[in-house]
Design a protein around this motif. Structure first.
Motif, mmCIF file in Angstrom:
data_model
loop_
_atom_site.group_PDB
_atom_site.id
_atom_site.type_symbol
_atom_site.label_atom_id
_atom_site.label_comp_id
_atom_site.label_asym_id
_atom_site.label_seq_id
_atom_site.Cartn_x
_atom_site.Cartn_y
_atom_site.Cartn_z
ATOM 1 N N GLY A 175 -5.338 -10.607 -31.086
ATOM 2 C CA GLY A 175 -6.555 -9.860 -30.791
ATOM 3 C C GLY A 175 -7.540 -10.514 -29.846
ATOM 4 O O GLY A 175 -8.617 -9.955 -29.597
ATOM 5 N N ALA A 176 -7.222 -11.709 -29.318
ATOM 6 C CA ALA A 176 -8.162 -12.359 -28.398
ATOM 7 C C ALA A 176 -7.396 -13.265 -27.422
ATOM 8 O O ALA A 176 -6.599 -14.106 -27.855
ATOM 9 N N LEU A 177 -7.665 -13.086 -26.133
ATOM 10 C CA LEU A 177 -7.074 -13.926 -25.095
ATOM 11 C C LEU A 177 -8.094 -14.983 -24.706
ATOM 12 O O LEU A 177 -9.163 -14.665 -24.184
ATOM 13 N N LEU A 178 -7.779 -16.240 -24.971
ATOM 14 C CA LEU A 178 -8.685 -17.357 -24.675
ATOM 15 C C LEU A 178 -8.108 -18.154 -23.499
ATOM 16 O O LEU A 178 -7.047 -18.780 -23.624
ATOM 17 N N LEU A 179 -8.819 -18.122 -22.362
ATOM 18 C CA LEU A 179 -8.353 -18.822 -21.167
ATOM 19 C C LEU A 179 -9.542 -19.420 -20.412
ATOM 20 O O LEU A 179 -10.643 -18.852 -20.429
ATOM 21 N N PRO A 180 -9.322 -20.524 -19.697
ATOM 22 C CA PRO A 180 -10.413 -21.169 -18.955
ATOM 23 C C PRO A 180 -10.538 -20.649 -17.524
ATOM 24 O O PRO A 180 -10.633 -21.423 -16.579
ATOM 25 N N HIS A 181 -10.559 -19.321 -17.374
ATOM 26 C CA HIS A 181 -10.594 -18.722 -16.042
ATOM 27 C C HIS A 181 -11.899 -17.998 -15.755
ATOM 28 O O HIS A 181 -12.005 -17.319 -14.724
ATOM 29 N N GLY A 182 -12.882 -18.140 -16.633
ATOM 30 C CA GLY A 182 -14.162 -17.493 -16.407
ATOM 31 C C GLY A 182 -13.993 -15.986 -16.248
ATOM 32 O O GLY A 182 -13.195 -15.361 -16.926
ATOM 33 N N GLN A 183 -14.763 -15.419 -15.313
ATOM 34 C CA GLN A 183 -14.700 -13.982 -15.037
ATOM 35 C C GLN A 183 -13.965 -13.701 -13.730
ATOM 36 O O GLN A 183 -14.134 -12.641 -13.123
ATOM 37 N N SER A 184 -13.130 -14.622 -13.304
ATOM 38 C CA SER A 184 -12.404 -14.465 -12.044
ATOM 39 C C SER A 184 -11.354 -13.361 -12.147
ATOM 40 O O SER A 184 -10.970 -12.935 -13.233
ATOM 41 N N ALA A 185 -10.918 -12.911 -10.983
ATOM 42 C CA ALA A 185 -9.853 -11.906 -10.909
ATOM 43 C C ALA A 185 -8.631 -12.525 -10.235
ATOM 44 O O ALA A 185 -8.758 -13.390 -9.366
ATOM 45 N N THR A 186 -7.456 -12.075 -10.642
ATOM 46 C CA THR A 186 -6.206 -12.582 -10.079
ATOM 47 C C THR A 186 -5.305 -11.409 -9.734
ATOM 48 O O THR A 186 -5.148 -10.486 -10.538
ATOM 49 N N ALA A 187 -4.723 -11.455 -8.558
ATOM 50 C CA ALA A 187 -3.789 -10.406 -8.123
ATOM 51 C C ALA A 187 -2.384 -10.773 -8.585
ATOM 52 O O ALA A 187 -1.513 -11.151 -7.796
ATOM 53 N N CYS A 188 -2.166 -10.666 -9.902
ATOM 54 C CA CYS A 188 -0.868 -11.029 -10.485
ATOM 55 C C CYS A 188 0.247 -10.151 -9.925
ATOM 56 O O CYS A 188 0.021 -8.987 -9.562
ATOM 57 N N ILE A 189 1.455 -10.713 -9.899
ATOM 58 C CA ILE A 189 2.611 -9.974 -9.401
ATOM 59 C C ILE A 189 3.713 -9.990 -10.450
ATOM 60 O O ILE A 189 3.876 -10.960 -11.196
ATOM 61 N N ASP A 190 4.457 -8.914 -10.505
ATOM 62 C CA ASP A 190 5.600 -8.803 -11.406
ATOM 63 C C ASP A 190 6.713 -9.721 -10.902
ATOM 64 O O ASP A 190 7.077 -9.692 -9.723
ATOM 65 N N ALA A 191 7.268 -10.556 -11.786
ATOM 66 C CA ALA A 191 8.352 -11.460 -11.390
ATOM 67 C C ALA A 191 9.541 -10.690 -10.823
ATOM 68 O O ALA A 191 10.258 -11.194 -9.941
ATOM 69 N N LEU A 192 9.759 -9.474 -11.289
ATOM 70 C CA LEU A 192 10.856 -8.665 -10.753
ATOM 71 C C LEU A 192 10.601 -8.330 -9.287
ATOM 72 O O LEU A 192 11.540 -8.317 -8.475
ATOM 73 N N ASP A 193 9.348 -8.105 -8.932
ATOM 74 C CA ASP A 193 9.027 -7.854 -7.521
ATOM 75 C C ASP A 193 9.249 -9.104 -6.674
ATOM 76 O O ASP A 193 9.714 -9.017 -5.524
ATOM 77 N N VAL A 194 8.923 -10.267 -7.215
ATOM 78 C CA VAL A 194 9.180 -11.508 -6.477
ATOM 79 C C VAL A 194 10.680 -11.656 -6.233
ATOM 80 O O VAL A 194 11.120 -11.988 -5.125
ATOM 81 N N ALA A 195 11.477 -11.379 -7.262
ATOM 82 C CA ALA A 195 12.931 -11.458 -7.108
ATOM 83 C C ALA A 195 13.424 -10.455 -6.069
ATOM 84 O O ALA A 195 14.343 -10.763 -5.290
ATOM 85 N N ARG A 196 12.837 -9.277 -6.032
ATOM 86 C CA ARG A 196 13.234 -8.280 -5.031
ATOM 87 C C ARG A 196 12.930 -8.771 -3.624
ATOM 88 O O ARG A 196 13.710 -8.562 -2.689
ATOM 89 N N ALA A 197 11.789 -9.424 -3.460
ATOM 90 C CA ALA A 197 11.444 -9.965 -2.143
ATOM 91 C C ALA A 197 12.439 -11.049 -1.725
ATOM 92 O O ALA A 197 12.891 -11.088 -0.570
ATOM 93 N N ILE A 198 12.795 -11.928 -2.655
ATOM 94 C CA ILE A 198 13.744 -12.996 -2.347
ATOM 95 C C ILE A 198 15.109 -12.408 -2.002
ATOM 96 O O ILE A 198 15.760 -12.825 -1.036
#
Length: 283
Positions: A151-174
């Motif tokens: 019920g709670a995600l605890l991370l030291p990333h403040g209020q930053s945003a990240t453009a996460c990518i699906d690992a399957l998409d990375v594999a498709r690019a490779i």
């Protein structure tokens, strides 16, 4: 001429996705595994980055090497071992797994170390393409899964945003690069998802998918490091991860370049779609 590919890093989610995609596309290749075991229909070859002689054997007859250097102490030496073996074995093309923000001059230890490896591979004399993916969506179903279920995600990333990518998409690019015999040597591909998303918005999507409230609670980097050390993590690894956390907390991973779409021909997966596809991970 048949070009054989060897995929290292097959214990990672990216490596497993890549092996499956290449098999589905009919590529001829091998899975580099610790004991040389096959992965599905893909035959295996034993990989030991500490043993140059074994790497020479593993790389024999390989045209294209997907090189993933393990994230352990002595990474630079392991990369050098692999490059010596690649030259001796006659490897013709390397696709290097790097990370978003890699730069030998970076003020962030994590990015600087990977940048040093990138530079060594670029100077090896073997044509290379470098893949630099952003943080992967799969962190939410692996590294973060227990916290999200609680019920709670605890991370030291403040209020930053990240453009996460699906690992399957990375594999498709490779896979796109590997199956293109005219792939441009020297190219560097910064790969991200289609949007930068703060953790608070991400957990809202996860919560909606599973039907319960999930909070995002920013914590101090020092607290995160202490918790990892108390759990027995290698101090070297903790230092590396602390550097990555600092990078993410300072909004260094929020850009959305058009690289993936230009390479593959369509947009990468959205986080909302990823959550729908993997909702059972947080049930």
């Amino acid at each position: 001429m048949v070009h054989h590919t060897l995929v290292t890093g097959t214990t990672t989610m990216l490596g497993r996705h890549l092996i499956r995609l290449l098999d589905e596309q009919g590529a001829r290749g091998f899975a580099g595994t610790p004991s040389g075991q096959a992965l599905g229909r893909t035959p295996g070859r034993p990989i030991d980055f500490l043993r140059g002689d074994r790497l020479i054997d593993a790389f024999g007859g390989i045209h294209t090497l997907f090189l993933h250097v393990p994230w352990i102490r002595g990474r630079v030496d392991l990369a050098r071992n692999a490059l010596v073996a690649a030259r001796v074995s006659g490897v013709r093309f390397i696709v290097l797994s790097s990370c978003y923000g890699a730069d030998p001059q970076s003020s962030f230890t994590f990015m600087r170390l990977q940048g040093e490896i990138d530079a060594i591979v670029q100077d090896s004399g073997i044509p290379v393409a470098i893949i630099r993916p952003n943080a992967m969506m799969q962190n939410y179903i692996h590294a973060y899964a227990d916290m999200l279920r609680d019920g709670a995600l605890l991370l030291p990333h403040g209020q930053s945003a990240t453009a996460c990518i699906d690992a399957l998409d990375v594999a498709r690019a490779i896979a796109t690069i590997i199956r293109d015999p005219e792939a441009p040597a020297g190219a560097v591909y910064d790969l991200t998802g289609p949007q930068a998303l703060p953790h608070g918005n991400a957990v809202e999507l996860v919560g909606a998918a599973v039907g319960r409230m999930i909070d995002y609670i920013p914590i101090a980097r020092a607290a995160a490091s202490r918790a990892m050390l108390a759990a027995g993590a290698d101090p070297w690894f903790v230092d590396q991860l602390d550097s990555l956390n600092a990078f993410l907390a300072r909004d260094q991973a929020a850009n959305v370049p058009p690289t993936f779409e230009a390479l593959v021909g369509y947009r990468p997966n959205w986080f909302a779609s990823f959550v729908t596809e993997h909702a059972t991970a947080w049930a």
